[in-house]
Design an enzyme around this catalytic site. Structure first.
Site, PDB file in Angstrom:
ATOM      1  N   THR A   1       9.384  50.956   5.027  1.00 52.08           N
ATOM      2  CA  THR A   1       8.873  49.666   4.578  1.00 52.08           C
ATOM      3  C   THR A   1       8.216  49.832   3.213  1.00 52.08           C
ATOM      4  O   THR A   1       7.623  50.866   2.920  1.00 52.08           O
ATOM      5  CB  THR A   1       7.919  49.032   5.620  1.00 52.08           C
ATOM      6  OG1 THR A   1       7.775  47.649   5.325  1.00 52.08           O
ATOM      7  CG2 THR A   1       6.546  49.685   5.651  1.00 52.08           C
TER       8      THR A   1
ATOM      9  N   CYS B   1      -1.282  44.846   4.236  1.00 55.53           N
ATOM     10  CA  CYS B   1      -0.532  45.003   5.489  1.00 55.53           C
ATOM     11  C   CYS B   1      -0.634  46.454   5.978  1.00 55.53           C
ATOM     12  O   CYS B   1      -0.916  47.364   5.194  1.00 55.53           O
ATOM     13  CB  CYS B   1       0.941  44.660   5.275  1.00 55.53           C
ATOM     14  SG  CYS B   1       1.215  42.961   4.739  1.00 55.53           S
TER      15      CYS B   1
ATOM     16  N   HIS C   1       5.598  46.242  10.497  1.00 51.78           N
ATOM     17  CA  HIS C   1       4.897  45.933   9.238  1.00 51.78           C
ATOM     18  C   HIS C   1       3.967  44.744   9.527  1.00 51.78           C
ATOM     19  O   HIS C   1       4.374  43.585   9.439  1.00 51.78           O
ATOM     20  CB  HIS C   1       5.927  45.592   8.168  1.00 51.78           C
ATOM     21  CG  HIS C   1       5.356  45.325   6.803  1.00 51.78           C
ATOM     22  ND1 HIS C   1       5.905  45.839   5.649  1.00 51.78           N
ATOM     23  CD2 HIS C   1       4.295  44.586   6.387  1.00 51.78           C
ATOM     24  CE1 HIS C   1       5.214  45.414   4.602  1.00 51.78           C
ATOM     25  NE2 HIS C   1       4.227  44.643   5.025  1.00 51.78           N
TER      26      HIS C   1
END
Lengths: 296, 165
Positions: free
Chosen positions: B24, B30, B47
């Site tokens: 990711t 995040c 995520h």
């Protein structure tokens, strides 16, 4: 050293093409409070490439329409007119929102993604939290344009300047290394382009919104917040991502709670995913068409 | 090199494929939460963008990876799908997490990164789990790759040497 840097930036500004008349006209119309759909349609229809981009965007798989939209006016009704300003700015020859920011270790796609997400966030904040003080179209345009200074100073950084990066506000680091920040460089270009005074002010102070003029303060706080929202949600511009300070006084100008902010993160991301994919598809399609035309 | 699965904001996925990679990009506030099953060699990643699904319960049904409280059960389900229904007990699961950066904020109100990391730890605790490796916080973005073959997580950030957890 600062004089040299300024000279280099001025030379770059001289070399950058001015905004096309169609884009300038669109930005002007969209910032008018009482503009009509017809005004925007009339401008778009004078420009064959923009017309094609608008229709390809609205008919892209991202929106999954049951029947294709065939007219510019229906497309603008569906997409809203702010996205049209985004399309016009995305295809500008100056490339300020689509330039490769090698000095920031960010590619052209990251630059555009950051501009687009900031624009979507800015429009969201203006619509819901500015108490009607900032028009959505103006917020969106300011979001696309806020970092135009990065492409001007990006090439002035050298590879070794960030090897032992300090834990300071990145704007201060830019000033320490170059004597000028991307916000100040962007302001120089905004003046050259004769952008409205409010837009120039926002570009100059989006990292120090408390210094903005009173009549542009709310918009500057919106862009300040939108810029950091884009970075926090994964759309930054390389090395300066997250290395900025939030001015918490935004709450004096925007009635937004922590919960509002979380919901905003979520809804902005969903809208961004659809819009980014639709615009990307329309430009890819335009590129293929142009390359076929070139080879004929 | 095995097949790479790229996860966007709010996505989640698992792989038991030999040499598979879960990746990711550009985690800001995040957090990437990853679960490794020592027995089945299945690995998973979500995520996570926000701490609580209560802000949009209906959307959380279709996007469970987006929220800390719904991401963990979603990861368990995706691991079961990848292994034909097998998920080892908590003792055989290893959890790693990274991301959760914060912009500098004197009033500490804009700290979604910190709250994401805490909410994930709280959600893990319900299942008797805690992170074995935790690389959260700071004020920089992270791109993360999890390698099925070794369980190693490689992290990169603009202007920094890559590091591993």
């Amino acid at each position: 050293m600062l004089e040299d840097t300024i000279k280099k930036i001025e030379a770059q500004i001289e070399a950058i093409p001015v905004l096309s008349p169609v884009t300038s006209e669109l930005l002007g119309i969209i910032s008018e409070p009482n503009h009509s759909l017809h005004d925007v349609v009339a401008i778009v229809e004078t420009d064959a490439v923009l017309t094609s981009l608008v229709l390809k965007t609205v008919n892209s798989a991202a929106y999954a329409l049951e029947r294709p939209i065939e007219t510019v006016s229906d497309a603008i009704l569906f997409l809203g007119d702010t996205i049209i300003a985004g399309l016009a700015l995305r295809r500008e020859k100056s490339g300020v929102a689509t330039a490769n920011l090698s000095g920031y270790l960010a590619d052209a796609d990251s630059n555009w993604a950051h501009a687009l997400k900031t624009a979507i966030a800015a429009r969201y904040f203006a619509k819901r939290f500015s108490g009607g003080k900032v028009r959505e179209g103006v917020a969106y345009t300011a979001g696309i344009l806020h970092d135009i200074g990065k492409s001007l100073i990006s090439t002035l950084f050298t590879d070794d300047q960030f090897t032992s990066i300090k834990d300071t506000e990145f704007i201060d680091l830019e000033k320490e290394i170059l004597g000028i920040s991307h916000a100040e460089a962007g302001y120089m270009l905004a003046i050259k382009w004769k952008l409205p005074a409010v837009m120039c002010d926002v570009i100059r102070w989006h990292h120090e919104p408390s210094v903005a003029q009173d009549d542009s303060k709310v918009l500057t706080y919106i862009i300040h917040l939108a810029d950091l929202t884009a970075m926090m949600s994964g759309s930054g511009t390389g090395i300066d991502t997250m290395r900025h300070t939030i001015d918490s006084n935004y709450s004096k100008y925007l009635s937004i709670s922590d919960r509002d902010l979380e919901l905003a993160f979520f809804e902005i991301q969903l809208e961004y995913n659809t819009t980014f994919n639709a615009i990307q598809a329309s430009f890819e399609s335009l590129k293929s068409y142009q390359s076929v035309e070139k080879n004929q | 090199m095995g097949k790479s699965i790229i996860l966007g904001v709010g996505d989640f996925g698992a792989t038991a494929e030999t040499n598979g990679i879960l990746k990711t990009y550009a985690l800001g506030s995040c957090v990437a939460v990853m679960i490794l099953d020592k027995k089945t060699r299945c690995v998973s990643m979500a995520h996570v963008a926000l701490p609580e699904s209560t802000i949009s319960p209906s959307k959380a049904m279709s996007l469970p990876g987006y929220f800390a409280d719904t991401a963990i059960p979603a990861l368990f389900e995706s691991m079961k799908r990848a292994t034909g229904g097998i998920l080892s007990p908590a003792n055989d699961l290893i959890v790693k997490m990274c991301g959760g950066a914060n912009v500098s904020d004197t009033n500490n109100t804009f700290n979604i990164g910190k709250r994401n990391a805490l909410a994930i730890k709280k959600a893990l605790w319900k299942y008797g789990l805690a992170p074995r490796a935790d690389d959260t916080g700071g004020n920089f973005s992270r791109t993360v790759a999890l390698y099925q073959a070794t369980g190693i997580v490689e992290i990169s950030s603009p202007g920094k040497e890559n590091w591993k957890i």
